[in-house]
Scaffold this motif. Sequence first.
Motif, short mmCIF file in Angstrom:
data_model
loop_
_atom_site.label_atom_id
_atom_site.label_comp_id
_atom_site.label_asym_id
_atom_site.label_seq_id
_atom_site.Cartn_x
_atom_site.Cartn_y
_atom_site.Cartn_z
N PRO A 22 0.83 -1.21 0.00
CA PRO A 22 0.00 0.00 0.00
C PRO A 22 0.86 1.26 0.00
CG PRO A 22 0.09 -0.93 2.19
CD PRO A 22 0.83 -1.90 1.30
N ARG A 23 0.31 2.32 -0.50
CA ARG A 23 0.98 3.62 -0.45
C ARG A 23 0.80 4.20 0.94
NH1 ARG A 23 2.47 7.36 -4.50
NH2 ARG A 23 1.96 9.13 -3.20
N VAL A 24 1.88 4.66 1.53
CA VAL A 24 1.80 5.30 2.85
C VAL A 24 2.17 6.77 2.68
CG1 VAL A 24 2.59 5.29 5.24
CG2 VAL A 24 2.46 3.15 3.97
N GLU A 25 1.25 7.63 3.06
CA GLU A 25 1.52 9.06 2.99
C GLU A 25 1.65 9.62 4.39
OE1 GLU A 25 -1.38 11.04 0.64
OE2 GLU A 25 -0.80 9.96 -1.18
N PHE A 26 2.70 10.37 4.57
CA PHE A 26 2.98 10.99 5.86
C PHE A 26 2.10 12.23 6.01
CE2 PHE A 26 5.55 14.14 8.19
CZ PHE A 26 5.76 13.44 9.36
N ASP A 27 1.37 12.29 7.12
CA ASP A 27 0.57 13.48 7.39
C ASP A 27 1.35 14.34 8.39
OD1 ASP A 27 -1.35 15.35 7.83
OD2 ASP A 27 -2.98 13.96 8.20
N HIS A 28 1.44 13.86 9.62
CA HIS A 28 2.40 14.41 10.56
C HIS A 28 2.83 13.26 11.45
CE1 HIS A 28 -0.64 14.63 13.75
NE2 HIS A 28 -1.44 15.17 12.87
N GLY A 30 3.02 10.41 13.66
CA GLY A 30 1.97 9.65 14.34
C GLY A 30 0.68 9.55 13.54
N ARG A 31 0.63 10.22 12.41
CA ARG A 31 -0.60 10.19 11.62
C ARG A 31 -0.26 9.96 10.14
NH1 ARG A 31 -5.99 12.70 12.22
NH2 ARG A 31 -6.78 12.90 10.13
N TYR A 32 -0.83 8.91 9.57
CA TYR A 32 -0.48 8.51 8.22
C TYR A 32 -1.72 8.15 7.42
CZ TYR A 32 3.66 8.10 10.99
OH TYR A 32 4.65 8.39 11.88
N ARG A 33 -1.64 8.28 6.14
CA ARG A 33 -2.72 7.82 5.27
C ARG A 33 -2.19 6.65 4.46
NH1 ARG A 33 -3.57 13.33 4.86
NH2 ARG A 33 -2.06 13.40 3.19
N VAL A 34 -2.96 5.57 4.46
CA VAL A 34 -2.53 4.35 3.80
C VAL A 34 -3.59 3.94 2.79
CG1 VAL A 34 -1.77 1.96 4.13
CG2 VAL A 34 -1.34 3.65 5.92
N SER A 35 -3.15 3.63 1.58
CA SER A 35 -4.11 3.25 0.55
C SER A 35 -4.63 1.84 0.81
CB SER A 35 -3.46 3.33 -0.84
OG SER A 35 -2.43 2.39 -0.96
N GLY A 36 -5.91 1.66 0.54
CA GLY A 36 -6.53 0.35 0.73
C GLY A 36 -7.48 0.07 -0.41
N ALA A 73 1.89 -1.19 7.68
CA ALA A 73 2.61 -0.35 6.72
C ALA A 73 2.95 1.00 7.36
CB ALA A 73 1.77 -0.16 5.46
N ALA A 74 1.97 1.59 8.05
CA ALA A 74 2.20 2.89 8.68
C ALA A 74 3.22 2.77 9.80
CB ALA A 74 0.89 3.46 9.21
N LEU A 75 3.15 1.66 10.55
CA LEU A 75 4.07 1.48 11.67
C LEU A 75 5.51 1.36 11.23
CD1 LEU A 75 2.20 -0.88 14.12
CD2 LEU A 75 3.32 1.26 14.73
N SER A 76 5.75 0.74 10.08
CA SER A 76 7.13 0.59 9.63
C SER A 76 7.72 1.97 9.36
CB SER A 76 7.23 -0.33 8.40
OG SER A 76 6.57 0.24 7.31
N LEU A 77 6.90 2.89 8.84
CA LEU A 77 7.35 4.27 8.65
C LEU A 77 7.49 4.99 9.99
CD1 LEU A 77 7.95 6.67 6.72
CD2 LEU A 77 5.51 7.11 6.64
N HIS A 78 6.47 4.79 10.84
CA HIS A 78 6.44 5.46 12.14
C HIS A 78 7.64 5.08 13.01
CE1 HIS A 78 4.66 7.32 15.66
NE2 HIS A 78 4.83 6.22 16.34
N ILE A 79 7.97 3.80 13.05
CA ILE A 79 9.08 3.32 13.87
C ILE A 79 10.40 3.89 13.35
CG2 ILE A 79 10.39 1.23 14.52
CD1 ILE A 79 7.56 -0.19 14.60
#
Length: 88
Positions: A22-28, A30-36, A73-79
């Motif tokens: 999925p595409r992961v977009e950084f918002d700020h 702790g907050r991400y948008r993930v395509s589904g 997916a978001a967590l891998s970016l977040h971590i």
Amino acid sequence: MFILKGIDQLTNAIAKAKKVRPRVEFDHFGRYRVSGSKGYYTVICRKDERGYKTVACTCKGAEKGLACYHAAAALSLHIGLARQQQTA
Ligand SMILES: [Zn+2]
């Protein structure tokens, strides 16, 4: 929403995220948008007042407390970002 206790509970979700990519977009932080399958989902990673790491996603699975692949997916970016902050 689910509480992240360890990476083990994400094994299946990570495997699915690797497959679906999925595409992961950084918002700020702790907050991400993930395509589904039905557009974008919002994933929020935060520590609650008791110090638990909580992950919330707006998809149906997460509503039932499942660790979904959007969250993985978001967590891998977040971590990765959290590590950068600690070493900065
Ligand atoms: Zn989800």
